[in-house]
Structure formats: structure tokens, C-alpha cells
Design an enzyme around this catalytic site. Structure first.
Site, PDB file in Angstrom:
ATOM      1  N   PRO A  36      33.636  37.239  38.022  1.00 15.24           N
ATOM      2  CA  PRO A  36      32.479  37.017  39.059  1.00 15.24           C
ATOM      3  C   PRO A  36      32.296  37.885  40.048  1.00 15.24           C
ATOM      4  O   PRO A  36      32.533  37.768  41.394  1.00 15.24           O
ATOM      5  CB  PRO A  36      32.870  35.719  39.722  1.00 15.24           C
ATOM      6  CG  PRO A  36      34.499  35.767  39.604  1.00 15.24           C
ATOM      7  CD  PRO A  36      34.816  36.337  38.273  1.00 15.24           C
ATOM      8  N   CYS A  37      31.845  39.231  39.657  1.00 15.91           N
ATOM      9  CA  CYS A  37      31.547  40.372  40.380  1.00 15.91           C
ATOM     10  C   CYS A  37      30.480  39.958  41.465  1.00 15.91           C
ATOM     11  O   CYS A  37      30.150  40.648  42.476  1.00 15.91           O
ATOM     12  CB  CYS A  37      31.226  41.570  39.809  1.00 15.91           C
ATOM     13  SG  CYS A  37      29.837  41.317  38.687  1.00 15.91           S
TER      14      CYS A  37
END
Length: 198
Positions: free
Chosen positions: A136-137
Site C-alpha cells: 500500500p504505497c
DNA sequence: TGCAAACCATAAC
DNA sequence: GTTATGGTTTGCA
């Protein structure tokens, strides 16, 4: 042989490249062409690949998980990601990012402190994350809680974070790499962006 | 606020 | 080897 699959859910395209039940890369976008070229950029150059039109059983589970994550659902996607071909520091940083819980965000700088190195290096790694949105950048933002950047466009990052809102009120520390990483409720970040994106 | 300088792993030459 | 490149941060006017 690397197999590439692509599927559309509700006008969004999701793609995955995999090999022997390992994920090489994932991507999503409103354009199928874009997801495919993203994926292709992350392929090891020396292994042949093929694009398939019908997803395998394995690919189906991945693609629908991508969609679920995109919808803000808490998926425990314990897929095996092909991290080892990436540089060590990149691996460490991606693993740290993967530990940010849904509903929370962390800053580039805070992650840098947890894994060693500097904030800009972390930003560069987020920019080339081969496993969006599994890693989950989009939960990584600037130290002042403004959004920072996003490959798929800031509006997409904003929308993802809105969908992940959990109503948490306070920050907390999680343990990453034997060190503490402070994460904050996504709401901290959304407050100042709402005027721009909605 | 706004700007300059420090920061740091990668990829590209 | 060396240089260029950022999804950054901090300090200072």
C-alpha cells in the site's frame, strides 16, 4: 514462463504477472494499456512472458483481491511476492510499507527512519512499487500530512484513502524492522485534501 | 509561506 | 566509477 492476466471490474483494469504461484508484479488503472505497460516495465528481461485473455484460477483470486483492496476492503493478501530480485534496501522498504495497517498512513521520513536511509530514497521506491495496490504505497504521505505523489495520479491516491477510512482517532506505533514506526489515522491526511479533490 | 540545502538508494551513462 | 533523479525534510527569512 511468466503469465500475464488482466481483468476489468467496474471500469477499472487490474493486471497481474505471475510465475509458478508467485506474483512478479501487479497494477491497476482506468486504462488496460497502462496497467499492462506498468507490468511489463517490472518484468525481468531474461524470462519469456505471455499475455493471456482468460485468467487461470490462481490469477482469478489475485485479480479479485486487487479489486477488493481497491475498494478499501481489508484483504489479508498473503500471496508470495517475488521480492528477491529487487535490491535489498528496496525489499526492506516495501516490506515495511506492507505493514502499515488499513485506515492509517505513515510518512516517507518515518519509514526512512525505521528502515535506515533517507526520505527521498523511500519516495523513489514508492514511485516504482511493482505491487500496487497490494503493497500500500498509497498509505505513504508527506510529513505534513499532505498527500505527496502517486503513480496513478493524486486523485486516485485520495480516493483510495477515503475508502480506507476507519474512523481511528489517534496515532499509534507499530513495530517494523525491530524499530518503531508511527502511523496516523488517514483522516489526518484527508482533512487538507478534501477541498482539492471533492 | 517560500526557498535552499541536505539527504540517499537506484538506475542510467 | 560517476552523475542525475526524485512520490522528501528541515531550517531559516
Amino acid at each position: 514462463m511468466i503469465e500475464i492476466y488482466s481483468q476489468n471490474f467496474d471500469d477499472v483494469w487490474f493486471s497481474v504477472a505471475c510465475s509458478q504461484n508467485q506474483i512478479i508484479s501487479t497494477s491497476f488503472s482506468t486504462s488496460q494499456q497502462l496497467t499492462l505497460s506498468n507490468i511489463l516495465e517490472n518484468l525481468p528481461f531474461n524470462i519469456p512472458f505471455e499475455v493471456f485473455h482468460k485468467p487461470s484460477a490462481f490469477a482469478k483470486t489475485i485479480l479479485s483481491s486487487l479489486k477488493a483492496i481497491y475498494d478499501g476492503k481489508n484483504v489479508n493478501a498473503n500471496f508470495s511476492l517475488a521480492l528477491t530480485r529487487l535490491p535489498p534496501y528496496t525489499q526492506k522498504t516495501l516490506k515495511a510499507t506492507a505493514q502499515i495497517p488499513i485506515g492509517y498512513i505513515a510518512s516517507y521520513g518515518a519509514i526512512a527512519k525505521a528502515v535506515g536511509g533517507g526520505p527521498r530514497a523511500v519516495g523513489n521506491i514508492m514511485a516504482s512499487n511493482p505491487f500496487a495496490p497490494i503493497i500500500p504505497c498509497h498509505r505513504v504521505v508527506k510529513s505534513d500530512f499532505s498527500l505527496g505523489g502517486y503513480g496513478g495520479g493524486l486523485k486516485t491516491k485520495f480516493d483510495l484513502l477515503v475508502k480506507e477510512k476507519k474512523g481511528f482517532l489517534t496515532s499509534k506505533d507499530i513495530e517494523v524492522n525491530g524499530r518503531k514506526l508511527q502511523v496516523f489515522p488517514v483522516e489526518y491526511s484527508l482533512r487538507n485534501s478534501v477541498a482539492v479533490f471533492s
